[in-house]
Scaffold this active site. Structure first.
Site, PDB file in Angstrom:
ATOM      1  N   ALA A 138      44.484  87.592 104.685  1.00  0.00           N
ATOM      2  CA  ALA A 138      45.796  87.793 103.632  1.00  0.00           C
ATOM      3  C   ALA A 138      44.837  87.754 102.188  1.00  0.00           C
ATOM      4  O   ALA A 138      44.301  86.524 101.855  1.00  0.00           O
ATOM      5  CB  ALA A 138      46.922  86.920 103.820  1.00  0.00           C
ATOM      6  N   VAL A 145      43.466  83.985 102.360  1.00  0.00           N
ATOM      7  CA  VAL A 145      43.415  83.209 103.261  1.00  0.00           C
ATOM      8  C   VAL A 145      42.265  83.818 104.368  1.00  0.00           C
ATOM      9  O   VAL A 145      42.424  84.737 104.745  1.00  0.00           O
ATOM     10  CB  VAL A 145      44.831  83.026 104.065  1.00  0.00           C
ATOM     11  N   ASP A 294      61.289  80.829  99.945  1.00  0.00           N
ATOM     12  CA  ASP A 294      61.004  82.275  99.954  1.00  0.00           C
ATOM     13  C   ASP A 294      60.830  82.747 101.143  1.00  0.00           C
ATOM     14  O   ASP A 294      59.888  83.084 101.594  1.00  0.00           O
ATOM     15  CB  ASP A 294      59.974  82.567  98.956  1.00  0.00           C
TER      16      ASP A 294
END
Length: 559
Positions: A138, A145, A294
């Site tokens: 990601a 990552v 979130d």
């Protein structure tokens, strides 16, 4: 006196122009036009050709704002994401549109991250990692990552900050602070949105996200309090390999919560997953006092056994005991349909300004409660309830604590994810037992004892400091050092206009003096001559003409 933001404006001139050009490109020339008078450079001629675009004519303000944020890069994407969590500050259509901002960017090549890893691990890199996949799993605006394997065979996720991200964000924050100050000064209608306050809050959030140790501590707190629960999985942090710029955690093997077909193929119970997701956020809020702010689908995975596995703990919210008490008072007012009690709580925590018409506010609040009072739980929608309440909050300029707003938004997101998994899911079925539990806890002897202890401690501190405070006050009176400060409100615009008018009058007097002086010089036969007339008189006329033309242009531009 240095013009507002002179050093800041000059230091990052190119970025300033890029930002302002982008906003004009997407049709926000009216705002740029108002704040440009406070800038030390003139950008109007350079960006005017981009102002109108036919393809933007059919797009609404929310879409154009989202597109501008996307084009401006990581800092503005993060700002948009934060604003999407603050429906108390911006209208629901804009907040909803900003939720579409994806914090996904093209990954930086691993070669550019190697110097950072070599700096942190030196020669121990391959002593720590047996394998390291150089393809990013990601890539977000702040970090990337990667998947790796330790020497002991354990799979880990390695989160690494992007190169120079600190300098990029600090530059944009400096510009955002300056633009927010200009908006507060030159755009009166922006007062409702508190631009300086928004940027201040945003700067704290994004600076914390750049320190991966803080995220690791957040994960550790969640893991310590929730590790005994069998419905949620919090990854382990490997502190011996982590730092401010690199975070190494246990790798989570699971399905994305939004991948419904994969969940069905794995025989995952979607209804149970929806309940576990809601239970996770409710337990975090009401028991832990710390919650994932979130919980959108990209940050949630599902493991076999219907286990929820949240990731990315960079943005969290906190609900302390005092805020819990306030929330309980508000909930009690809602249950009893007592608008006055809710108003009293908001007043006590200084969320309502003195200018608010309390009678109108209580009337509108009672109307809001009437619409949903007695409605079956299965017909209630948390997102709709939140949006309507936030509209009421915005209309009366009530400034709710950011954590309280993020809590409401987290609950609404959790319900939306739950209904995506299981259409008949209802957050209130799980929320009500938690609120009842909190009400019962208020009368728990241990809770009352803690509350009385805090009150006694506060009263004791006040009594201890009161004699000294009174003595200091009397000393100031005796020495004529007591002062009272007055702060005017609403006169800034008048002061600016008077200052502008006096400057123009002074400028006009200088021009008049130049014309009169030049006329007198023309009458004298003094050398040198220019075109048969005294040169000093001609130069004076020219200078007066230039200054006069400049003054006329300035008047026409500012209206």
């Amino acid at each position: 006196m240095d013009p507002l933001g002179l050093r800041k404006s000059v230091r990052h001139l190119n970025r300033y122009q890029e930002i302002l050009k982008t906003f004009v490109k997407y049709g926000f020339w009216d705002v740029v036009e108002k704040i440009r008078t406070g800038l030390v450079f003139d950008i109007s001629q350079k960006i005017w050709p981009h102002m109108k675009k036919k393809e933007l004519a059919v797009l609404g303000t929310p879409v154009r704002l989202r597109m501008a944020f996307e084009e401006l890069g990581p800092t503005f994407i993060k700002l948009g994401q934060m604003l999407s969590l603050r429906p108390d500050l911006i209208p629901p259509p804009i907040a909803q549109e900003l939720t579409k901002l994806q914090d996904e960017v093209a990954p930086v090549s691993f070669a550019k991250l190697k110097p950072l890893l070599e700096e942190i691990y030196a020669d121990d890199f391959w002593k720590i990692f047996a394998e390291f996949d150089e393809t990013a799993l990601a890539a977000a605006s702040i970090a990337q990552v990667y998947r790796a394997k330790l020497k002991n065979g354990e799979e880990v996720a390695v989160k690494i900050l992007r190169p120079n991200i600190h300098q990029i964000i600090e530059t944009d924050l400096e510009i955002l602070f300056n633009l927010a100050e200009l908006m507060a000064k030159y755009v009166p209608e922006s007062e409702l949105y508190d631009p300086v306050g928004v940027v201040t809050e945003f700067s704290r959030t994004i600076r914390r996200e750049q320190n991966l140790v803080i995220e690791g501590r957040n994960i550790e707190i969640f893991r310590r309090h929730l590790q005994k629960e069998n419905y949620i999985k919090i990854p382990l942090v490997y502190w011996e390999y982590s730092s401010e710029k690199v975070l190494v955690t246990e790798f989570v093997h699971g399905f994305k919560i939004s991948d419904l077909s994969a969940l069905d193929n794995a025989q995952i119970d979607r209804k149970k997953v929806a309940e576990n997701g809601a239970r996770a956020i409710l337990q975090q809020i009401f028991e832990l006092g710390l919650f994932h702010a979130d919980p959108h689908p990209g940050n949630l995975f599902v493991l076999p056994g219907n286990v929820i596995a949240p990731v990315d703990f960079g943005m969290i919210g906190r609900i302390d005991e005092e805020m819990k008490e306030d929330l309980l008072e508000i909930m009690q007012g809602i249950v009893n349909k007592d608008a006055r009690q809710i108003t009293r709580v908001l007043l006590n925590i200084e969320l309502i300004e003195d200018q608010v018409n309390f009678r109108n506010f209580e009337h509108d609040l009672l109307d809001y409660l009437d619409r949903y009072y007695g409605v079956p739980l299965k017909q209630l929608n948390a997102a709709q309830l939140l949006n309507e309440f936030m509209e009421l909050v915005r209309n009366y300029r009530i400034k709710l604590p950011p954590d309280m707003v993020m809590m409401g938004k987290a609950l609404a997101i959790s319900e939306a994810v739950g209904r995506q998994l299981y259409p008949e899911f209802n957050m209130f079925d799980l929320l009500i037992p938690y609120t009842k539990k909190m009400f019962y806890q208020r009368w728990n002897p241990a809770y009352r004892y803690r509350l009385l202890s805090r009150m006694w401690q506060s009263s004791s501190d006040l009594l201890k400091s009161l004699p000294e405070d009174i003595r200091n006050l009397l000393v100031k009176f005796r020495k004529d050092q007591f002062t009272v400060r007055f702060q005017h409100q609403g006169l800034d615009h008048l002061t600016r206009e008077l200052d502008r008018s006096s400057n123009r009058i002074s400028f006009a007097l200088i021009i008049a003096a130049l014309i009169i002086g030049s006329s007198m010089l023309i009458q004298l036969d003094t050398v040198p001559f220019l075109w048969g007339y005294p040169a000093l008189g001609i130069i004076g006329y020219l200078l007066a003409s230039i200054l006069g033309f400049w003054l006329i242009i300035a008047i026409l531009r500012s209206g």
